[in-house]
Scaffold this active site. Structure first.
Site, PDB file in Angstrom:
ATOM      1  N   HIS A  61      -0.888  -1.405  -7.846  1.00  0.00           N
ATOM      2  CA  HIS A  61      -0.330  -1.213  -6.509  1.00  0.00           C
ATOM      3  C   HIS A  61       0.427  -2.460  -6.071  1.00  0.00           C
ATOM      4  CE1 HIS A  61      -3.187   2.204  -6.217  1.00  0.00           C
ATOM      5  NE2 HIS A  61      -2.310   2.674  -5.358  1.00  0.00           N
TER       6      HIS A  61
ATOM      7  N   LYS B  28      -1.691  -4.533  -0.820  1.00  0.00           N
ATOM      8  CA  LYS B  28      -2.859  -3.646  -0.748  1.00  0.00           C
ATOM      9  C   LYS B  28      -4.122  -4.492  -0.646  1.00  0.00           C
ATOM     10  CE  LYS B  28      -4.983   0.434  -2.869  1.00  0.00           C
ATOM     11  NZ  LYS B  28      -5.029   1.151  -1.581  1.00  0.00           N
TER      12      LYS B  28
END
Length: 270
Positions: A159, A163
């Site tokens: 990600h 995040k």
């Protein structure tokens, strides 16, 4: 947009997912944007959401009062943070709204509160709202059930660098599916930390590896590795719109549904 369509509230409206959700709802012929929420003190509060996003006025003013906004809505779509989502869940239960939750990182205390709210509200919660990921989850369970424990299971997720939780909610959802396929509890077989001299891999464990970098939207691999072969199931999301479309689908599916806790498998009939 006709007021006969369900009115949707988007929480965390200034965030990347919030703005994508606002855009997706506004583009839909099956729903209309009823409200947009931000935390108290946020500079968008009091502004028209369309203008705050750099476009034309939409007639929807960003609010910091969920109780008032929820009162006349039919659903809320919520990709925020665990504490905020639980608080929204309590209010959604009071207002009898469909509460679609894409937030991840919940602990047992949060989940207990959401379970209590689900006695009065229709809650659809999933670590990932995309059709592809939910198909991947189903496939992961089926493959894990078909293969014996000699196949090591590793879940690798990537990600963007902003995040805040790891492993991702999607990775944990895939881990739960693999564990279910093997008839075990993920808590008993999860291997989430490897550093230094760790020793040999324990047979039957489900491993997690995490990558954070750049603007990666979301990539998930489930690897089944044995002597002589590997099976890899993969999903790559290149646009957050897939999550927004799934969340809107869940909000529409939940209309007139009995109160309870649901997930995207229910929404998609899987």
């Amino acid at each position: 947009m006709s007021d006969q369509t369900p009115g949707i509230v988007v929480t965390g409206a200034s965030g990347r997912m919030g703005q994508m959700l606002v855009q997706t709802v506004n583009e839909s012929s099956r729903a209309h944007l009823h409200g947009a929420l931000e935390r108290s003190g946020h500079p968008w509060v009091g502004q028209d959401i369309g203008e705050a996003m750099g476009g034309a006025a939409s007639g929807v003013i960003v609010s910091d009062d969920p109780l008032e906004v929820f009162a006349r809505a039919q659903a809320v779509i919520d990709f925020t943070a665990p504490d905020a989502s639980v608080a929204f869940g309590d209010l959604a239960a009071q207002a009898r709204l469909v509460h679609v939750i894409g937030t991840t990182g919940f602990d047992e205390r949060h989940l207990a509160r959401l379970d209590a709210a689900a006695r009065h509200a229709t809650i659809v919660r999933a670590g990932n709202m995309s059709l592809g990921v939910n198909l991947l989850t189903k496939l992961t369970e089926q493959v894990a059930r078909a293969l014996d424990p000699d196949y090591d299971i590793e879940i690798i997720e990537s990600h963007h660098n902003q995040k805040v939780d790891a492993p991702s909610g999607t990775a944990l959802m895939l881990g739960e599916a693999a564990a279910a396929g093997r008839g075990v509890s993920l808590a008993d077989v999860s291997d989430r930390g490897r550093d230094g001299i760790t020793g040999a891999r324990k047979t039957g464990d489900i491993g997690f590896a995490v990558v954070r970098g750049g603007d990666i939207v979301g990539e998930h691999d489930v690897m089944f590795a044995a002597a002589g072969e590997r099976i890899v199931l993969r999903h790559i999301a290149s646009d957050r719109r897939v999550f927004a479309r799934g969340a809107l689908k869940a909000a529409l599916w939940g209309q007139d549904r009995a109160p309870g806790a649901y997930d995207m498998m229910d929404v998609l009939g899987l």
